[in-house]
Design an enzyme around this catalytic site. Sequence first.
Site, mmCIF file in Angstrom:
data_model
loop_
_atom_site.group_PDB
_atom_site.id
_atom_site.type_symbol
_atom_site.label_atom_id
_atom_site.label_comp_id
_atom_site.label_asym_id
_atom_site.label_seq_id
_atom_site.Cartn_x
_atom_site.Cartn_y
_atom_site.Cartn_z
ATOM 1 N N ASP A 1 33.815 18.066 38.246
ATOM 2 C CA ASP A 1 35.263 18.128 37.992
ATOM 3 C C ASP A 1 35.936 16.903 38.597
ATOM 4 O OD1 ASP A 1 38.133 19.431 38.093
ATOM 5 O OD2 ASP A 1 36.936 20.890 36.997
ATOM 6 N N ASP B 1 41.644 17.921 31.008
ATOM 7 C CA ASP B 1 42.688 18.534 31.821
ATOM 8 C C ASP B 1 44.029 17.829 31.600
ATOM 9 O OD1 ASP B 1 43.824 20.170 33.725
ATOM 10 O OD2 ASP B 1 42.554 19.517 35.383
ATOM 11 N N ASP C 1 44.072 28.783 36.503
ATOM 12 C CA ASP C 1 43.530 28.354 37.795
ATOM 13 C C ASP C 1 43.351 29.551 38.712
ATOM 14 O OD1 ASP C 1 43.294 25.747 37.173
ATOM 15 O OD2 ASP C 1 45.033 25.052 38.300
HETATM 16 C C1 DGJ Z 1 43.597 21.737 37.352
HETATM 17 C C2 DGJ Z 1 42.511 22.541 36.707
HETATM 18 O O1 DGJ Z 1 43.028 23.699 36.161
HETATM 19 C C3 DGJ Z 1 41.414 22.810 37.734
HETATM 20 O O2 DGJ Z 1 40.433 23.632 37.185
HETATM 21 C C4 DGJ Z 1 40.848 21.491 38.174
HETATM 22 O O3 DGJ Z 1 40.189 20.865 37.114
HETATM 23 C C5 DGJ Z 1 41.947 20.617 38.741
HETATM 24 N N1 DGJ Z 1 43.042 20.494 37.816
HETATM 25 C C6 DGJ Z 1 41.425 19.255 39.084
HETATM 26 O O4 DGJ Z 1 42.393 18.421 39.522
#
Ligand code: DGJ
Length: 767
Positions: free
Chosen positions: A365, A477, A537
């Site tokens: 990630d 993202d 999240d």
């Molecule tokens: C927001 C995402 O929803 C998370 O899963 C992760 O990828 C973070 N950003 C990384 O900055």
Amino acid sequence: MIRKTENDSGLTFFLGNERLSCLMKIRWGKLQLLHMGAPVLPEDADAMCCSTLFGWGNDVLYSQEDNGSSLDTMPLAWSETGAGDYRESPVEILVDGEPLSGDFVYSYSETADEPAAETSVMPHASGEHETLKIVMRSDNALLDGLRLELYFSLFDTVLVRRTVLVNDSDRSVCVKKLMSACVDLKGDYVMSTFDGGWIRETHRHDVPVSYSRIVNESTNGFSSNRHNPGFLLAARDANEDSGEVFGFNLVWSGNHYSSAQRSAVGFTRVLQGISPEGLCAEMPQGQRFETPDAVIAWSERGYNGLSERMHDFINDCVVPKYWRRRERPVLFNSWEGCMFSFTESKLISLARKAKKLGCELFVLDDGWFGERNDDHAGLGDYNVNRKKLPGGLEGLSRRIHAEGMQFGLWFEPEAVNPDSDCYRAHPDWVLASPGSGELYGRNELLLDLTKSEVRDYIVNSVSAILDATDIQYVKWDMNRCSPVTGEKAYEYILGLYEVLGRIFRPRPQILLEGCASGGNRFDLGMLCFAPQIWASDDTDPIERLNIQTGLSYLYPQSTMGAHISAAPHAMTLRNTPLSTRANVSFFGAFGLEFDLDRMQPVDEAELKDIIAYYKARRKTFQFGCFRRNRAENGAVCWQVSDAERCLCGLFHRLVPAGPELEWLCAELPEKDAVYTVESRPQLLRVRQFGGLLKHILPIELDPEGRVLRTADRHYKMYDGKTEAVCSGRALRAGIPLGKRFSGTGYDKDLRVQGDFGSNLFEIKKQN
Ligand code: DGJ
């Protein structure tokens, strides 16, 4: 089937199949909606036409010759202001700054197997369908040459509509509002919308539709975590399994607008489209303005029936062809375990452990490029951080593959940090608010995707990495809301679609997962490119009960990224059993997301079983027919089933003292067949019992002492199991489950449950 019929009473259009139908008629050049919903026959047109409309009182007549020509009382499939219809209009046009009615009337129609996808700037659903195009020309002499193209595409389970305004007049017009669809439904409805915010997306809210207008709109630039574009209209007496329910959605990822309002004569006007907020799109001669696809589904089998229609449509016609009904890998994601802080050897250690547990895909990630050691720097740059990854991405990918796993990578290409080489070189590439200039969200600015050089930069940078590295998955993202509205926000989304199409259409095997701070862009537009989307999240399973239940009304399990994460949870500090975190994540595109180096041996053993259990049933979990089942006392019961098996998750929030008997209700295809029911074996943690252990152990041990801490880490203590044999009828009525813990001692058959407990049941037809 699409049928166009012309007889003495006029021209009618029928679109219909076994699942839904739509009947329209041309009257005084306008598009009357005779029927929308339940399957009827083309021959029903005359009988279903309201010939005695209410043209009296203070109504305005569209045709002076016909006393029944009050458009205000007529059910319509398209309308506008300035012709006697005083309900909300789907279109608003300005000429020289003044509102002007187009007075659109029927011109001609044609049918086609495909919509004009080549000329379209929007993503579209694909798969078997027929399309009817009805062209309405402006009868206003000042706008001669302006026309509306109304598209109606009939798919197996839904009707898809869109509108294109074409300006072939000799003057420039400004589009203030142009909806994808307008329908007037007969009936009395409750509207369900799916709303929330960051880490609490898609909670269902119900409002009765009445004479005040109900609006479901997003204005933050995206389909948003505030108000999902999908919504439902259910007959007042509908429930999960019976009654009429309409479902609506948009193939669009930007600002959206929909409304429902009841009229004095009992029709409910429904509009769906892009948000008109701030919109004033100039259309010089020769220009087209296109709206996204609006999806309409109908079922008389309640909310569950409606969900099934929408799920089938998405699995079969929306997600990219390569991924339709294709099983998704079990993934491990580095984010919640590492955030920005990792080394190559840490990642390899995680990959090794993930592989041992049964994961198939390792996803790196955020934090791999530029000076990205927190969220203040690096976005916009694509140079790998060699301090963290000395072997580069190619080296890392090679090592991950050598561990026997696929490799996936996170990108946030739409945004830039001011502390980045990209911003320093191109400060003019960012999207600024027309009033407030550069507005920051999570320390980042959005790049202006309406500029072709920005789109090229993103396409070239991402493609170069995808081509140089052995990559099977990308997480795309985007972590802030937009600083712009109106046409700029509309064109931004078109720019995004172009970028996604250019990168991923030539690389269909790459599994793309959409993400926008979780669910800020969970919509059908993104699903046309990304077969799955990170739902939130918030991976706390109890919060996910609301989020995933909300999503389940309109989106199938295969599209919802759902991971097991650590407890206590980072967003709620809630402690939940591993079994419940697993049982909830099973109903989605499943994965793990926590620091595996901190796993206790007993969790490791349970995780291996959990992942093996999921993999053996993943087709059912991802693509089985989903239902929300009856459950008592605030519990939640999700079911998925296919020809092989049925799986039910039964979830609790807080456990009451002296709990009532609990029942498992499930819906099986054969009422008289005999089924076996078996719960998934799941572990309890010794520490859950604390000092109470002295009541069942021959010796008294310190609950905080080393002996019990060691036992807690290693000892496999199984929760009570459920096994039963019964008919489909009994399961529909509900079968009683074994006794739950209620303070009167412990034995191995007791279902301990506790707060946030759950069970997963497999139901199979007996041979
Ligand atoms: C927001 C995402 O929803 C998370 O899963 C992760 O990828 C973070 N950003 C990384 O900055």
